[in-house]
Design an enzyme around this catalytic site. Structure first.
Site, PDB file in Angstrom:
ATOM      1  N   GLY A  63       0.751  -1.313  -0.039  1.00 31.80           N
ATOM      2  CA  GLY A  63       0.013   0.049  -0.082  1.00 31.80           C
ATOM      3  C   GLY A  63       0.875   1.298  -0.077  1.00 31.80           C
ATOM      4  O   GLY A  63       0.201   2.404  -0.031  1.00 31.80           O
ATOM      5  N   PRO A  77       4.971  -5.343  -1.239  1.00 32.74           N
ATOM      6  CA  PRO A  77       4.833  -3.788  -1.822  1.00 32.74           C
ATOM      7  C   PRO A  77       4.672  -3.886  -3.318  1.00 32.74           C
ATOM      8  O   PRO A  77       5.174  -5.127  -4.029  1.00 32.74           O
ATOM      9  CB  PRO A  77       6.394  -3.079  -1.818  1.00 32.74           C
ATOM     10  CG  PRO A  77       7.274  -4.232  -1.478  1.00 32.74           C
ATOM     11  CD  PRO A  77       6.348  -5.448  -0.684  1.00 32.74           C
ATOM     12  N   TYR A  97     -10.226   5.789 -11.757  1.00 34.51           N
ATOM     13  CA  TYR A  97      -9.960   6.361 -10.470  1.00 34.51           C
ATOM     14  C   TYR A  97      -9.815   7.934 -10.567  1.00 34.51           C
ATOM     15  O   TYR A  97      -9.641   8.337  -9.595  1.00 34.51           O
ATOM     16  CB  TYR A  97      -8.632   6.175 -10.048  1.00 34.51           C
ATOM     17  CG  TYR A  97      -8.533   4.333  -9.874  1.00 34.51           C
ATOM     18  CD1 TYR A  97      -9.425   3.702  -9.124  1.00 34.51           C
ATOM     19  CD2 TYR A  97      -7.541   3.581 -10.684  1.00 34.51           C
ATOM     20  CE1 TYR A  97      -9.448   2.204  -8.705  1.00 34.51           C
ATOM     21  CE2 TYR A  97      -7.457   2.314 -10.418  1.00 34.51           C
ATOM     22  CZ  TYR A  97      -8.308   1.427  -9.729  1.00 34.51           C
ATOM     23  OH  TYR A  97      -8.046   0.199  -9.389  1.00 34.51           O
ATOM     24  N   CYS A 111     -14.154   4.800 -28.105  1.00 35.24           N
ATOM     25  CA  CYS A 111     -15.493   5.320 -28.366  1.00 35.24           C
ATOM     26  C   CYS A 111     -16.388   5.666 -27.098  1.00 35.24           C
ATOM     27  O   CYS A 111     -17.370   5.080 -26.901  1.00 35.24           O
ATOM     28  CB  CYS A 111     -16.559   4.622 -29.390  1.00 35.24           C
ATOM     29  SG  CYS A 111     -17.862   5.521 -30.000  1.00 35.24           S
ATOM     30  N   GLU A 112     -15.602   6.403 -26.181  1.00 34.77           N
ATOM     31  CA  GLU A 112     -16.298   6.611 -24.890  1.00 34.77           C
ATOM     32  C   GLU A 112     -15.817   7.843 -24.414  1.00 34.77           C
ATOM     33  O   GLU A 112     -14.701   8.441 -24.487  1.00 34.77           O
ATOM     34  CB  GLU A 112     -15.764   5.590 -23.673  1.00 34.77           C
ATOM     35  CG  GLU A 112     -15.858   4.134 -24.108  1.00 34.77           C
ATOM     36  CD  GLU A 112     -17.192   3.468 -23.474  1.00 34.77           C
ATOM     37  OE1 GLU A 112     -17.915   4.612 -22.754  1.00 34.77           O
ATOM     38  OE2 GLU A 112     -17.831   2.532 -23.673  1.00 34.77           O
ATOM     39  N   TYR A 171      -0.155  -0.890 -12.511  1.00 32.58           N
ATOM     40  CA  TYR A 171      -1.552  -0.937 -12.890  1.00 32.58           C
ATOM     41  C   TYR A 171      -2.057  -0.492 -14.153  1.00 32.58           C
ATOM     42  O   TYR A 171      -2.659   0.324 -14.537  1.00 32.58           O
ATOM     43  CB  TYR A 171      -2.431  -0.271 -11.895  1.00 32.58           C
ATOM     44  CG  TYR A 171      -2.368  -1.127 -10.426  1.00 32.58           C
ATOM     45  CD1 TYR A 171      -2.666  -2.467 -10.172  1.00 32.58           C
ATOM     46  CD2 TYR A 171      -1.375  -0.275  -9.503  1.00 32.58           C
ATOM     47  CE1 TYR A 171      -2.744  -3.039  -9.066  1.00 32.58           C
ATOM     48  CE2 TYR A 171      -1.242  -1.103  -8.192  1.00 32.58           C
ATOM     49  CZ  TYR A 171      -1.579  -2.371  -7.916  1.00 32.58           C
ATOM     50  OH  TYR A 171      -1.710  -2.890  -6.935  1.00 32.58           O
TER      51      TYR A 171
END
Length: 423
Positions: A242, A278, A320, A346-347, A375
């Site tokens: 974290g 980690p 996020y 297409c968004e 990520y």
């Protein structure tokens, strides 16, 4: 000018270590991910140095970036692995991480995944529920194995991070509430095939304030003292991961030495092996996403910088509202313009940033999205039948493609038309 560790401008061209990104772009079409081998090694070594006074085992969180070259880099340094699926166990083993350094986390471990982990002889299961505990016991007993477990405690601590990546509050799906965990430990000790050896806690991701760790670890220490009085032999404390990174230009990252000091002061007196997990803090700032400008489009209210990377390549800004620095590969241009940086998907959500002042750009210019080592590629998809962004690793003055781009033929060939539709 250094942008991030091992990322710098040399003669106005952005380099990863000693390779310029425009040189890579001449050989690999954009968009592509690019990682610094040295940055990954340095981040891992910073942990081993900070925690050298404690008995620790670093288990890299494979979910952050599971590329085999990255796992092999960490395996060579002695890292273990924190995994959340049977597939990640297989990835870790394939890269040379021994089963004796693998901890298995996650709330939905299946029968097949547990059986596979038992067969490999992993170091520890981080148990998240009583039904999971019972299933592990049954499978271990059936195969005459002893499953070493810790139970993940939910300490009800606010991690002060994004709501979608906080995991230590009572309303989150993770772990056993600390208020009734004592009874669950008694239950675990009564089950055959189970060796109760540890306690696990993980309160969330991307924490830049260390105070929530101190609060959680203090609760954990009190809880372990109570377990010891109950007769449990607790020899392992898994403190999770974290620790955050600096995504912004002037964002200060948590100090690993200060973090280690908190761990030592809260938990060191318990004389247990400390496991840490980690992920982002090892690989996050080691990677970038390189993209090309397709068009500069002027609207009535906005000016759009349309690039060839999309939310299918990097979903963090859409998912996020995450901030990433965006910089040109060539920083010669001094004139600035204000853009919404958007992709081709297409968004409307395919937006990396809004109203960002950047060096004025034109078609075919290369831009870099920073802090994409974690990520990024692992959360990517082929939405809109877009080909994956390949992954590159740089080591000093050399680079290699560590995950190629599929062709359209390879992508479509993954699907099968049943015979009854072909008639």
């Amino acid at each position: 000018m250094d942008v991030k560790p091992y990322i710098s401008y040399i003669n106005n061209k952005m380099h990863i270590e000693n390779v310029s990104l425009d040189t890579i772009a001449e050989q690999v079409e954009t968009p592509f991910y690019c990682y610094s081998h040295s940055a990954i090694k340095a981040s891992y070594t910073a942990y081993t140095t900070a925690f050298n006074q404690l008995d620790t085992m670093i288990c890299y969180a494979v979910k952050a970036n599971s590329n085999q070259a990255i796992l092999k880099t960490l395996a060579n340094l002695g890292s273990g692995a924190d995994v959340v699926s049977g597939g990640e166990i297989r990835r870790a083993l394939s890269a040379g991480i021994p089963a004796s350094k693998i901890v298995f986390s996650g709330v939905a471990k299946t029968k097949d995944e547990i059986a596979f982990a038992l067969d490999q002889g992993i170091f520890q299961f981080n148990v998240e529920s009583e039904p999971e505990l019972l299933l592990i016991s049954q499978l271990a007993t059936q195969t005459n194995k002893l499953a070493a477990i810790s139970i993940r405690i939910n300490p009800n601590v606010c991690a002060k991070t994004h709501a979608k990546i906080t995991t230590g509050k009572s309303e989150n799906k993770f772990g056993i509430p600390i208020t009734n965990a004592r009874q669950v430990y008694q239950y675990a000790a009564s089950l055959p095939g189970i060796k109760v050896q540890g306690v696990d806690v993980h309160i969330g991701s991307q924490l830049t304030d260390l105070q929530p760790f101190r609060e959680a670890f203090a609760k954990l220490a009190d809880f372990i003292a109570m377990l010891t009085m109950d007769g449990h032999d607790i020899s392992v404390i898994d403190i999770g991961g974290g620790l955050g990174i600096g995504y912004g230009e002037n964002e200060i990252e948590p100090d690993k030495n200060e973090y280690a000091s908190i761990v030592k002061s809260c938990l060191g007196h318990l004389n247990c092996k400390i496991i840490m997990e980690p992920g982002r803090s090892i690989v996050g700032n080691a990677g970038v996403l390189v993209s090309s400008v397709v068009y500069v489009k002027k609207g009535d209210e906005r000016q759009f910088l349309i690039i060839d990377a999309g939310m299918n390549d990097l979903i963090r800004p859409s998912m996020y509202d995450a901030y990433h620095q965006i910089l040109p590969v060539d920083n010669t241009e001094q004139e600035m313009s204000v853009y919404d940086v958007v992709g081709p998907v297409c968004e409307t959500g395919d937006t990396f940033t809004k109203n960002r002042e950047l060096p004025t750009a034109k078609t075919d210019d290369l831009i870099t999205i920073l802090s994409c080592g974690a990520y990024g590629s692992v959360m990517s998809s082929h939405y809109n039948t877009r080909l994956n962004a390949p992954e590159i690793m740089v080591n000093d003055a050399q680079f290699s493609v560590i995950k190629p781009r599929l062709s359209y033929e390879e992508l479509i060939a993954q699907e099968t038309i049943p015979d009854w539709l072909s008639q």
